[in-house]
Design an enzyme around this catalytic site. Structure first.
Site, mmCIF file in Angstrom:
data_model
loop_
_atom_site.group_PDB
_atom_site.id
_atom_site.type_symbol
_atom_site.label_atom_id
_atom_site.label_comp_id
_atom_site.label_asym_id
_atom_site.label_seq_id
_atom_site.Cartn_x
_atom_site.Cartn_y
_atom_site.Cartn_z
ATOM 1 C CB CYS A 160 54.248 49.037 27.780
ATOM 2 S SG CYS A 160 53.443 48.029 26.521
ATOM 3 N NE ARG A 161 50.194 44.454 31.911
ATOM 4 C CZ ARG A 161 49.402 43.514 31.373
ATOM 5 N NH1 ARG A 161 49.748 42.246 31.431
ATOM 6 N NH2 ARG A 161 48.270 43.847 30.779
#
Length: 279
Positions: free
Chosen positions: A227-228
């Site tokens: 993800c981030r």
């Protein structure tokens, strides 16, 4: 014995310096051979696998490879990992293997660990065995089902992507990938569309919506989530477990670390005009 004899000889003044040097070199070679021979002959993949599969004997498996090799290749169930044969002195006294007697010690070494390193580890743990088998190389050569590490780091992920060994799923939304970018080689399955993407869509609809084949839960050990910053992947993991994805892997550094390490990435170009999945 060789070292003691050498010291005694070196104290004799009537010996020439060249002979003294020769004795000294011989002693070093003998000492090195003693360390190296503790593990015996290095076995090929088939021979080592036969040792691993022996039934009815007590065995200890020492995994002396690096973290990178362990993440890329996997590991044998029940093995004890020592990163490049290293163990801290303050850990030795309380280690589970301390002073253990066993029928067989199996040692798995990587590119950066030598037989001498493994021998020192065995001595530090005071392991006792009448037989020691050694394997050096890629553990995948054994052709045996291996376990995988839960977490994957940057270097290992890069290698796995280059080998096309994994499916890297980015669980950020499409808008974020368009604006910020995504890891090259990854696919997008937004967190808010899990688990409906699996329960509502058939294989063809899944392929059409996301651009990749619907993953099989049996292949979950070959799936890595990103993800981030590493938070949303944990939520995605919890959502996918009830669907049968028991062995998903996590890239905890995610896109933030990938960018900092100058990993290959690109700005996505997803069409944002799509139907919302509903129950």
């Amino acid at each position: 014995i060789a070292l003691v004899s050498t010291i005694q000889l070196l104290t004799k003044r009537d010996m020439s310096k060249s002979i003294q040097k020769l004795y000294f070199l011989c002693a070093i070679v003998l000492f090195a051979l003693k360390l190296d021979s503790a593990l015996g002959e290095t076995l090929g993949a088939n021979e080592f696998l036969s040792s691993v599969n022996q039934v009815g004997i007590d065995q200890v498996i020492l995994d002396c490879r690096s973290e990178f090799e362990r993440e890329v290749q996997g590991y044998l169930e029940g093995s004890h990992w020592f990163d490049n044969c290293q163990i801290k002195d303050d850990v030795v006294p309380s280690h589970d293997l301390k002073g253990k007697s066993t029928d067989l010690i199996l040692c798995i070494r990587g590119k950066r660990s030598t037989k001498a390193d493994a021998t020192k580890l065995i001595q530090a743990l005071e392991l006792k065995s009448s037989k020691l088998d050694d394997f050096e190389g890629d553990l995948r050569e054994l052709g045996k089902e291996l376990k995988v590490t839960r977490f994957v780091h940057f270097d290992a992920l890069s290698a796995l992507l280059n080998e096309k060994k994994i499916l890297l799923i980015d669980v950020r939304n499409r808008t974020e990938l368009n604006e910020v970018g995504q890891i090259r080689g990854s696919v997008c399955l937004p967190l808010h569309e899990i688990p409906l993407a699996f329960t509502k869509l058939n294989d063809n609809d899944f392929q059409e919506r996301y651009g990749f084949s619907k993953p099989n839960p049996l292949d979950s050990s070959n799936i890595v989530l990103t993800c981030r910053s590493g938070r949303r992947v944990l939520v995605a993991d919890k959502k996918m477990k009830p669907l049968g994805f028991e062995n998903l892997r996590i890239y905890s550094g995610s896109f933030n670390e990938w960018s900092q390490m100058n990993g290959d990435s690109f700005k996505a170009d997803f069409n944002l005009d799509y139907d919302i999945l509903e129950e």
